[in-house]
Design a protein around this motif. Structure first.
Motif, short mmCIF file in Angstrom:
data_model
loop_
_atom_site.label_atom_id
_atom_site.label_comp_id
_atom_site.label_asym_id
_atom_site.label_seq_id
_atom_site.Cartn_x
_atom_site.Cartn_y
_atom_site.Cartn_z
N MET A 8 0.86 -1.19 0.00
CA MET A 8 0.00 0.00 0.00
C MET A 8 0.89 1.23 0.00
N GLN A 9 0.36 2.29 -0.58
CA GLN A 9 1.13 3.53 -0.63
C GLN A 9 1.02 4.30 0.68
N PRO A 10 2.16 4.70 1.24
CA PRO A 10 2.09 5.51 2.45
C PRO A 10 1.89 6.98 2.08
N LEU A 16 -11.20 2.82 4.93
CA LEU A 16 -11.98 1.58 4.98
C LEU A 16 -11.85 0.77 3.68
N GLY A 17 -11.69 1.43 2.55
CA GLY A 17 -11.51 0.72 1.28
C GLY A 17 -10.22 -0.10 1.30
N ASN A 18 -9.15 0.48 1.79
CA ASN A 18 -7.88 -0.25 1.89
C ASN A 18 -8.04 -1.46 2.82
N TYR A 19 -8.77 -1.23 3.90
CA TYR A 19 -8.93 -2.31 4.89
C TYR A 19 -9.79 -3.44 4.32
N GLY A 125 5.65 5.41 -15.34
CA GLY A 125 6.24 4.07 -15.19
C GLY A 125 5.78 3.34 -13.93
N TYR A 126 4.90 3.99 -13.15
CA TYR A 126 4.41 3.41 -11.89
C TYR A 126 4.05 1.92 -12.01
N PRO A 127 3.27 1.52 -13.03
CA PRO A 127 2.88 0.11 -13.09
C PRO A 127 4.05 -0.84 -13.36
N ALA A 132 7.62 -4.96 -10.94
CA ALA A 132 8.92 -5.33 -10.37
C ALA A 132 8.77 -5.77 -8.91
N ASP A 133 7.91 -5.06 -8.15
CA ASP A 133 7.68 -5.43 -6.74
C ASP A 133 7.30 -6.90 -6.64
N ILE A 134 6.39 -7.28 -7.52
CA ILE A 134 5.81 -8.63 -7.44
C ILE A 134 6.81 -9.67 -7.98
N VAL A 144 -5.38 -7.80 -3.74
CA VAL A 144 -5.60 -6.36 -3.94
C VAL A 144 -7.09 -6.08 -4.08
N GLY A 145 -7.46 -4.80 -4.05
CA GLY A 145 -8.81 -4.39 -4.38
C GLY A 145 -8.98 -4.36 -5.90
N GLU A 146 -10.22 -4.20 -6.33
CA GLU A 146 -10.52 -4.31 -7.75
C GLU A 146 -9.81 -3.24 -8.59
N ASP A 147 -9.55 -2.09 -7.99
CA ASP A 147 -8.94 -1.00 -8.78
C ASP A 147 -7.52 -1.34 -9.27
N GLN A 148 -6.91 -2.39 -8.72
CA GLN A 148 -5.54 -2.73 -9.14
C GLN A 148 -5.52 -3.80 -10.24
N LYS A 149 -6.71 -4.20 -10.68
CA LYS A 149 -6.80 -5.30 -11.64
C LYS A 149 -6.00 -5.03 -12.92
N ALA A 182 -16.38 -6.66 -0.32
CA ALA A 182 -16.13 -5.23 -0.59
C ALA A 182 -14.85 -5.03 -1.40
N THR A 183 -14.86 -5.47 -2.65
CA THR A 183 -13.65 -5.36 -3.47
C THR A 183 -13.49 -3.94 -4.03
N ARG A 184 -14.58 -3.18 -3.98
CA ARG A 184 -14.54 -1.79 -4.45
C ARG A 184 -15.46 -0.96 -3.57
N VAL A 185 -14.91 -0.38 -2.52
CA VAL A 185 -15.69 0.44 -1.60
C VAL A 185 -15.82 1.83 -2.21
N MET A 186 -17.04 2.36 -2.21
CA MET A 186 -17.27 3.64 -2.87
C MET A 186 -17.29 4.79 -1.86
N LYS A 194 -14.95 5.96 -6.32
CA LYS A 194 -14.25 5.06 -5.40
C LYS A 194 -13.89 5.80 -4.11
N MET A 195 -13.97 5.14 -2.97
CA MET A 195 -13.43 5.73 -1.74
C MET A 195 -11.92 5.85 -1.91
N SER A 196 -11.39 7.04 -1.69
CA SER A 196 -9.99 7.24 -2.02
C SER A 196 -9.32 8.27 -1.12
N LYS A 197 -7.99 8.07 -0.95
CA LYS A 197 -7.22 9.00 -0.12
C LYS A 197 -7.20 10.39 -0.74
N SER A 198 -7.35 10.44 -2.06
CA SER A 198 -7.15 11.73 -2.72
C SER A 198 -8.44 12.56 -2.80
P1 TYM Z 1 -3.21 1.77 -2.84
O1 TYM Z 1 -2.22 2.26 -1.83
O2 TYM Z 1 -3.98 2.77 -3.62
O3 TYM Z 1 -4.27 0.84 -2.13
C1 TYM Z 1 -3.88 -0.23 -1.30
C2 TYM Z 1 -4.85 -1.40 -1.46
O4 TYM Z 1 -6.17 -0.98 -1.14
C3 TYM Z 1 -7.05 -1.30 -2.20
N1 TYM Z 1 -8.08 -0.25 -2.31
C4 TYM Z 1 -9.39 -0.48 -2.30
N2 TYM Z 1 -10.11 -1.61 -2.21
C5 TYM Z 1 -11.47 -1.50 -2.22
N3 TYM Z 1 -12.12 -0.31 -2.31
C6 TYM Z 1 -11.44 0.86 -2.40
N4 TYM Z 1 -12.08 2.02 -2.47
C7 TYM Z 1 -10.00 0.81 -2.40
N5 TYM Z 1 -9.03 1.76 -2.48
C8 TYM Z 1 -7.86 1.09 -2.42
C9 TYM Z 1 -6.17 -1.34 -3.44
O5 TYM Z 1 -6.74 -2.11 -4.45
C10 TYM Z 1 -4.90 -1.93 -2.89
O6 TYM Z 1 -4.98 -3.33 -2.86
N6 TYM Z 1 -0.51 0.31 -6.77
C11 TYM Z 1 -0.93 -0.08 -5.43
C12 TYM Z 1 0.21 -0.35 -4.48
C13 TYM Z 1 1.22 -1.34 -4.98
C14 TYM Z 1 1.03 -2.74 -5.05
C15 TYM Z 1 2.28 -3.26 -5.53
C16 TYM Z 1 -0.03 -3.60 -4.77
C17 TYM Z 1 2.47 -1.07 -5.40
N7 TYM Z 1 3.13 -2.22 -5.72
C18 TYM Z 1 2.45 -4.63 -5.75
C19 TYM Z 1 0.16 -4.95 -4.98
C20 TYM Z 1 1.38 -5.46 -5.46
C21 TYM Z 1 -1.76 1.05 -4.85
O7 TYM Z 1 -1.65 2.18 -5.23
O8 TYM Z 1 -2.52 0.71 -3.80
#
Ligand code: TYM
Length: 332
Positions: A8-10, A16-19, A125-127, A132-134, A144-149, A182-186, A194-198
């Protein structure tokens, strides 16, 4: 043994979406897989960050993992920048990734907005860094949540392209694990976002660090519609806000959405929200308390991260040596 990598990104507090979309599933998966979980600080710097805040958020995120139930003895926990192999493999993989693949990434388009030319190369180049992480750990599964598909599909494509280029199954094609109700919390303010930090409105999300009063207030203010809760799931399809709250309730209560509906069918949102506050506070308050306790001992958190980086570094070094050999980088 199958191996999991996720991160997860710090960038700010977890919500709650991350959780529900990720972290909670990690806790369940640690019994079946070898797990590596990372605070992806190198991803965080693809947009401007305050250095002091970034340091604090990195420790907070590791504390959140542990407070939610990830066991630091069984799992490898560390900050991404603590293992230089992420950047190195990121570069190598970028040399095997056609621009056309990156141009399709919707997250870059959203984040770069209209000012594409001003966006950094790192954001573009983020993706590749994520792949590379994986692949650095030859991880087989990625929860991961659905947004990372889409990013995960790209990671699989890059792994496949690399394997074909050198005629060897070097990297397993990583499988996404998108699990739970809750793979995609709004957003609590707009069921189509989407529920989001930003999101600029803090009322759009429940943060993992919100106290019970704040959680209650945000849920009370959450957007709904005037109808009572329906009896059947199909009726939620045209009611995104209602759908979201039911989904959140079901996930927090550990039941299916159908079960939630069968208990609350016909009730008004005013009553349902009281029950939702109760389950949200019951779930989140202990995690919050444990997070605060852990953050009281930064020395211990740093020790956990150092140990994690060492263990991750050993796996990374072995896999990187194999990659160097394959592609002809000399290690005299
Ligand atoms: P990040 O930091 O945005 O989110 C961390 C995790 O939370 C999930 N997530 C959600 N799930 C459901 N509903 C939501 N509204 C919601 N918002 C976020 C994300 O799907 C994620 O699983 N690119 C990644 C971080 C990353 C990563 C990786 C993940 C970097 N390298 C390698 C897996 C493997 C990201 O920005 O997550």
């Amino acid at each position: 043994m199958n191996r999991i990598f996720s991160g997860m990104q710090p960038t700010s507090q977890l919500h709650l979406g991350n959780y529900l979309g990720a972290l909670r599933n990690w806790v369940a998966l640690q019994d079946q897989y070898e797990c590596i979980f990372c605070a992806v600080d190198l991803h965080a710097i693809t947009v401007p960050q305050d250095p002091e805040k970034l340091r604090r958020s990195t420790r907070e995120i590791i504390a959140a993992y542990i407070a939610a139930g990830v066991d630091p003895e069984r799992c490898v926990l560390f900050a991404q920048s603590g293992v230089s192999g992420h950047s190195e493999l990121g570069w190598i993989l970028s040399c095997h990734t056609p621009l056309g693949w990156l141009n399709r990434m919707t997250q870059f388009k959203e984040k770069a907005g209209k000012h594409r030319d001003n966006a950094g190369l790192g954001l573009y180049g983020y993706p590749v860094l994520m792949a590379a992480d994986i692949l650095l750990y030859k991880a087989t599964h990625v929860p991961v949540g659905e947004d990372q598909k889409q990013h995960l599909e790209l990671a699989r494509d890059i792994a496949g392209a690399f394997n074909r280029a050198y005629g060897k199954e070097t990297f397993p094609l990583p499988e996404p694990l998108i699990l739970g109700e809750a793979t995609r919390v709004m957003s609590l303010r707009d069921g189509s976002k989407k529920m989001s930090k930003s999101d600029e409105s803090d009322y759009s999300r429940i943060n993992m660090t919100d106290d019970p009063d704040t959680i209650a207030l945000k849920i009370r203010k959450a957007k709904t519609d005037p109808e009572p809760l329906p009896g059947a799931l199909v009726e939620l399809e045209t009611r995104p806000e209602a759908d979201n709250l039911v989904t959140i309730y079901a996930a927090l209560a550990g039941e299916s959405r159908a079960e939630t509906l069968s208990r609350f069918a016909g009730q008004q949102f005013s009553a349902f929200k009281v029950a939702l506050v109760e389950v949200a506070v019951a779930r989140l308050a202990p995690i919050n308390a444990e997070m605060n306790r852990l953050l009281g001992d930064i020395g211990e958190l740093d020790r956990i991260m150092r140990r994690g980086a060492e263990r991750a570094g050993e796996i990374a070094a072995k896999n990187l040596a194999e990659v160097h050999d394959l592609i002809g980088l000399l290690r005299p």
